[in-house]
Design a protein around this motif. Structure first.
Motif, short mmCIF file in Angstrom:
data_model
loop_
_atom_site.label_atom_id
_atom_site.label_comp_id
_atom_site.label_asym_id
_atom_site.label_seq_id
_atom_site.Cartn_x
_atom_site.Cartn_y
_atom_site.Cartn_z
N LYS A 105 0.83 -1.21 0.00
CA LYS A 105 0.00 0.00 0.00
C LYS A 105 0.86 1.25 0.00
N HIS A 106 1.94 1.24 0.78
CA HIS A 106 2.76 2.44 0.93
C HIS A 106 4.06 2.39 0.12
N HIS A 107 4.14 1.40 -0.75
CA HIS A 107 5.29 1.29 -1.67
C HIS A 107 6.62 1.24 -0.93
N LEU A 108 6.68 0.36 0.07
CA LEU A 108 7.88 0.17 0.86
C LEU A 108 8.55 -1.15 0.50
N ARG A 109 9.88 -1.16 0.59
CA ARG A 109 10.64 -2.39 0.34
C ARG A 109 11.72 -2.56 1.42
N PRO A 110 11.29 -2.67 2.67
CA PRO A 110 12.29 -2.81 3.73
C PRO A 110 13.01 -4.14 3.65
N GLN A 111 14.25 -4.17 4.17
CA GLN A 111 14.90 -5.46 4.35
C GLN A 111 14.07 -6.30 5.31
N ILE A 112 14.05 -7.61 5.08
CA ILE A 112 13.34 -8.54 5.96
C ILE A 112 14.39 -9.36 6.70
N TRP A 113 14.36 -9.30 8.04
CA TRP A 113 15.35 -10.02 8.84
C TRP A 113 14.69 -11.17 9.57
N GLN A 114 15.36 -12.31 9.59
CA GLN A 114 14.81 -13.50 10.25
C GLN A 114 15.94 -14.35 10.81
N THR A 115 15.71 -14.92 11.99
CA THR A 115 16.71 -15.76 12.63
C THR A 115 17.02 -16.98 11.77
N ALA A 116 18.31 -17.25 11.58
CA ALA A 116 18.71 -18.47 10.88
C ALA A 116 18.40 -19.67 11.78
N PRO A 117 17.64 -20.66 11.29
CA PRO A 117 17.26 -21.80 12.14
C PRO A 117 18.43 -22.71 12.45
N SER A 118 18.21 -23.57 13.45
CA SER A 118 19.25 -24.51 13.90
C SER A 118 18.69 -25.93 13.84
N ARG A 143 11.61 -11.45 -1.86
CA ARG A 143 11.96 -11.20 -3.27
C ARG A 143 10.76 -10.66 -4.05
N GLU A 144 9.56 -11.16 -3.73
CA GLU A 144 8.35 -10.74 -4.45
C GLU A 144 8.07 -9.25 -4.30
N ILE A 145 8.47 -8.67 -3.17
CA ILE A 145 8.23 -7.23 -2.99
C ILE A 145 9.48 -6.40 -3.25
N GLY A 146 10.54 -7.06 -3.73
CA GLY A 146 11.76 -6.35 -4.08
C GLY A 146 12.63 -6.00 -2.89
N SER A 147 12.56 -6.79 -1.80
CA SER A 147 13.32 -6.51 -0.59
C SER A 147 14.53 -7.42 -0.44
N ARG A 148 15.55 -6.92 0.24
CA ARG A 148 16.65 -7.77 0.67
C ARG A 148 16.19 -8.64 1.85
N PHE A 149 16.87 -9.76 2.05
CA PHE A 149 16.55 -10.66 3.15
C PHE A 149 17.80 -10.90 3.97
N GLY A 150 17.71 -10.68 5.28
CA GLY A 150 18.87 -10.81 6.14
C GLY A 150 18.78 -12.00 7.08
N LEU A 151 19.76 -12.90 7.02
CA LEU A 151 19.87 -14.00 7.98
C LEU A 151 20.44 -13.43 9.28
N TYR A 152 19.76 -13.66 10.38
CA TYR A 152 20.10 -13.01 11.65
C TYR A 152 20.58 -14.05 12.64
N ASN A 153 21.72 -13.79 13.30
CA ASN A 153 22.25 -14.74 14.26
C ASN A 153 21.61 -14.55 15.63
N HIS A 154 21.12 -15.64 16.20
CA HIS A 154 20.50 -15.57 17.54
C HIS A 154 20.82 -16.84 18.31
N GLY A 155 22.10 -17.23 18.28
CA GLY A 155 22.54 -18.40 19.02
C GLY A 155 22.32 -19.70 18.27
N GLY A 156 22.76 -20.80 18.87
CA GLY A 156 22.59 -22.11 18.28
C GLY A 156 23.43 -22.32 17.04
N TRP A 157 23.20 -23.43 16.37
CA TRP A 157 23.91 -23.77 15.15
C TRP A 157 23.75 -22.67 14.10
N GLY A 158 22.53 -22.17 13.96
CA GLY A 158 22.26 -21.16 12.94
C GLY A 158 22.93 -19.83 13.20
#
Length: 283
Positions: A105-118, A143-158
Motif C-alpha cells: 500500500k505504501h510502496h515500501l521495500r524494507p529489508q526482511i530479517w529473520q533468525t537463521a534456524p538450527s 523477493r516478491e516485494i523487491g526486498s533484501r533478506f537478512g539471515l540473523y544470528n540468535h545463538g545455536g547452530w544457525g
C-alpha cells in the motif's frame, strides 16, 4: 555502581555498504546507522509518533522495526509517523501478512530479517539444506516485494558465522536468492570473540548490517567491549571516532581495551537522559 549502555547500543553499522562506497566513508557515519530494537525494548512504551520524534531528535534517519503481537495494530501508524518525520522504514523483523499488505500500500521495500534456524541431526550439508528450506518461504516473499533478506544470528547452530555463510550461499546457489545477506548481532556473538577476525572476514562479503552493543560490567557485557575493540582494529585506515557514554565497575578494563586507539575513543562517563540525548544528536 549502575551500568549504562554503550552509546552505540541498538545502532546497526552498515559496514558492508561503507566498505563498497567509492569514497571509503566511515561505517560510523550518521548515514550508515540504523535504530534497532527501539520498539519492544522501549522502557517508556512510546507511541509511534513519540518514537519517531525520539529517533529523529537523535539525528538518525533509519529504523529497523522489531515488534511484538501488541504492536500489530500500530503497524500503519508507525509507517506514517516515520514518513512524517523523514525516517526510512529500513528493515522489518520476520514476516506478517498485515505488514506485507501495508508495504504494498505504501510502496515500501524494507529489508526482511529473520533468525537463521538450527536444525537437529544430519550431516553439515543436510543441516544447511534444511535451514535453507525453512527460510525459503520468507526468502521468496521478500523477493516478491523487491526486498533484501537478512539471515540473523540468535545463538545455536544457525548463529555460527560459518553456518550463516553456508546457508546464505546455499540459498544463492540452489534457489538463485541473490537478495539474501547476513545481519550479524554482536550481542549474540560473544562465543565468537576468540575468532572474531576470521569470523568477520567470512561474514563481510555478505553483511547487510552489523549490530554493536556493550555495557560496562563483567561477564558477557564486558565481552561486548572486547568484540568492539577487535572490530575497530579490523577497520584499518578508515576514519572513525567512537564516543562511549556510561560508567560501571569495569570502566578501567574498558579503557585499557580502548587505549591502543588513542584519542579516537572518548569516554563521557555516566550521563543523565538530556545529556545522553545531546551526545547522540551530536554524533
Amino acid at each position: 555502581m549502575k551500568s549504562t549502555p554503550l552509546r552505540l547500543v541498538a545502532l546497526l553499522t552498515l559496514l558492508a555498504a561503507a566498505a563498497r562506497a567509492a569514497d571509503n566513508a566511515s561505517p560510523f557515519n550518521r548515514a550508515n546507522t540504523v535504530a534497532w530494537c527501539v520498539v519492544p525494548f522501549d522502557g517508556l512504551k512510546r507511541t509511534p509518533a513519540a518514537r519517531a520524534e525520539m529517533v529523529r531528535s537523535l539525528g538518525l534517519t533509519k529504523v529497523a522495526y522489531d515488534w511484538r503481537a501488541e504492536h500489530v495494530a500500530d503497524f500503519e501508524r508507525e509507517i506514517l509517523e516515520y514518513r512524517r518525520h523523514g525516517l526510512e522504514f529500513f528493515a522489518f523483523w520476520n514476516t506478517h501478512d498485515e505488514a506485507f499488505r501495508l508495504f504494498q500500500k505504501h510502496h515500501l521495500r524494507p529489508q526482511i530479517w529473520q533468525t537463521a534456524p538450527s536444525p537437529d541431526g544430519g550431516t553439515q550439508d543436510e543441516r544447511v539444506a534444511t535451514a535453507a528450506a525453512r527460510l525459503l518461504p520468507a526468502v521468496k516473499r521478500a523477493r516478491e516485494i523487491g526486498s533484501r533478506f537478512g539471515l540473523y544470528n540468535h545463538g545455536g547452530w544457525g548463529g555460527e558465522p560459518e553456518n550463516l555463510v553456508a546457508v546464505r550461499e546455499h540459498l544463492h546457489r540452489v534457489h538463485g536468492a541473490d537478495h539474501v545477506g547476513i545481519v550479524y548481532n554482536f550481542h549474540h556473538g560473544h562465543p565468537h570473540v576468540d575468532r572474531l577476525a576470521a569470523a568477520l572476514s567470512a561474514l563481510k562479503p555478505h553483511l547487510l548490517c552489523l549490530n554493536l552493543n556493550g555495557m560496562m560490567r563483567d561477564g558477557d557485557k564486558m565481552a561486548s567491549y572486547r568484540i568492539i575493540a577487535d572490530t575497530l582494529a579490523c577497520l584499518g585506515p578508515l576514519d572513525w571516532q567512537l564516543t562511549l557514554a556510561g560508567d560501571g565497575p569495569a570502566r578501567p578494563a574498558v579503557q585499557d581495551l580502548m587505549a591502543p586507539f588513542g584519542n579516537r575513543v572518548q569516554f563521557l562517563g555516566q550521563l543523565n537522559r538530556d545529556a545522553l540525548n545531546s551526545a547522540y544528536a551530536a554524533a
